[in-house]
Scaffold this motif. Sequence first.
Motif, PDB file in Angstrom:
ATOM      1  N   GLN A 256       0.797  -1.230   0.000  1.00 46.74           N
ATOM      2  CA  GLN A 256       0.000   0.000   0.000  1.00 46.74           C
ATOM      3  C   GLN A 256       0.832   1.284   0.000  1.00 46.74           C
ATOM      4  O   GLN A 256       0.280   2.379   0.007  1.00 46.74           O
ATOM      5  CB  GLN A 256      -0.950   0.014   1.217  1.00 46.74           C
ATOM      6  N   ASP A 257       2.172   1.152   0.012  1.00 53.14           N
ATOM      7  CA  ASP A 257       3.038   2.330  -0.023  1.00 53.14           C
ATOM      8  C   ASP A 257       3.388   2.615  -1.483  1.00 53.14           C
ATOM      9  O   ASP A 257       4.175   1.887  -2.097  1.00 53.14           O
ATOM     10  CB  ASP A 257       4.306   2.039   0.794  1.00 53.14           C
ATOM     11  N   THR A 258       2.796   3.679  -2.038  1.00 49.14           N
ATOM     12  CA  THR A 258       2.986   3.939  -3.467  1.00 49.14           C
ATOM     13  C   THR A 258       4.458   4.244  -3.813  1.00 49.14           C
ATOM     14  O   THR A 258       4.883   4.046  -4.942  1.00 49.14           O
ATOM     15  CB  THR A 258       2.110   5.117  -3.934  1.00 49.14           C
ATOM     16  N   GLN A 259       5.231   4.698  -2.820  1.00 50.13           N
ATOM     17  CA  GLN A 259       6.658   4.951  -3.046  1.00 50.13           C
ATOM     18  C   GLN A 259       7.453   3.646  -3.083  1.00 50.13           C
ATOM     19  O   GLN A 259       8.595   3.617  -3.521  1.00 50.13           O
ATOM     20  CB  GLN A 259       7.244   5.826  -1.920  1.00 50.13           C
ATOM     21  N   HIS A 260       6.906   2.596  -2.530  1.00 45.59           N
ATOM     22  CA  HIS A 260       7.597   1.295  -2.470  1.00 45.59           C
ATOM     23  C   HIS A 260       6.585   0.201  -2.812  1.00 45.59           C
ATOM     24  O   HIS A 260       6.278  -0.653  -1.975  1.00 45.59           O
ATOM     25  CB  HIS A 260       8.173   1.053  -1.071  1.00 45.59           C
ATOM     26  N   ALA A 261       6.065   0.252  -4.045  1.00 47.16           N
ATOM     27  CA  ALA A 261       4.975  -0.656  -4.419  1.00 47.16           C
ATOM     28  C   ALA A 261       5.489  -2.085  -4.584  1.00 47.16           C
ATOM     29  O   ALA A 261       6.373  -2.349  -5.399  1.00 47.16           O
ATOM     30  CB  ALA A 261       4.331  -0.183  -5.710  1.00 47.16           C
ATOM     31  N   ILE A 262       4.966  -2.979  -3.778  1.00 45.88           N
ATOM     32  CA  ILE A 262       5.377  -4.381  -3.851  1.00 45.88           C
ATOM     33  C   ILE A 262       4.137  -5.284  -3.915  1.00 45.88           C
ATOM     34  O   ILE A 262       3.032  -4.853  -3.602  1.00 45.88           O
ATOM     35  CB  ILE A 262       6.277  -4.806  -2.661  1.00 45.88           C
TER      36      ILE A 262
END
Length: 350
Positions: A256-262
């Motif tokens: 859910q972290d758009t800066q760290h999309a996994i």
Amino acid sequence: MSYDKPLPRPQPSQITAPKPYHLIPLPKEKPQLQHPKGHDQYYRDREACSEGTYRVHGRLHLRLTVQTGLHVSTGVVALGTDVGEKAIPLIKTMIQGNQGQLMIPGSSLKGVVRSTYEAITRSCLCKTKAKPNQIPPGYQECRDKTQLCPACRVFGALNWQGLIQFRDAECESTEFRRGFMPSLYRPHPHEYPGYFNQGKVAGRKFYYHTIRAVDKGQHQGISVQQAAKTVVFSTSLPYRNLTKGELGTLLIVLGQDTQHAIALKVGGGKPIGMGTMTVEVTSVESVDNIRDRYLSYQTQSQPLTGKPLQQLIQQAIQAAHRELVQSQPLQELVKVLGYPTEREPPEGMY
Ligand SMILES: [Zn+2]
């Protein structure tokens, strides 16, 4: 050009395909041990007053979408006719619900989420196959329930139940396809180059996401019951007594972290690209005051969706980056679990 000397024969290391996995180095600092918040403190609302000790309770509702192909084995090989596949003699099965829908056991999801959570926080080496003398100092699995690392506090340890419950995820349709899984060669941990540094475990192993999974090809293998690309599963995760940062770390792991999309990597066939699942948080039932909920006859809390849901997610993720998440291991992890990806599945050896 001279022909008098034969060319050197290529070394095995030069002809093997790139590894389908990457090792995430352990954080430089040792696991950070703390007394976990007990279930006995469940009702203490006074704690909500000060930042840092503020605890959140609630339930995440999730939709998980298969992006490559998914097989979570029951360990049972059934007759094809038992699962409506008359053409094949034997098939490795997945768990199915009453209506025939495929299921992902909560324990499998927990394992996947936990290992990623461990890798991006200062957590112990849990369930490792390494020998005790190969564990770097301070990284031994937590055994004292009054002194637990970040992952053990949230997911549980010896005599400690943990603060998140993982339930089985259920397929929204009853479809499945017959897939194929090669008999994978599984080397021992000591064969992984770079796994050890001066005799000590140096990292945690994660398989890359690829744009699709390898299918049958020339390889030997077995038929597997499989959820195909675009199939959706749903589940919910109840949680209690989490700090905002812990909830945020969970949300980062869930992509859910758009800066760290996994994306998640679930079940079998990871080296050949299987198991990629993206997660959508559809709503959160957030309970600020757990005592009110218990005193009230109306136990349904209003689920958050849309903008308020996104705000809650973003605030929790910011707290996670401030308090818990180790930026270097996270950067490394994004190289492996980052999604979408352009990476091709491995050819040849894997
Ligand atoms: Zn631990």
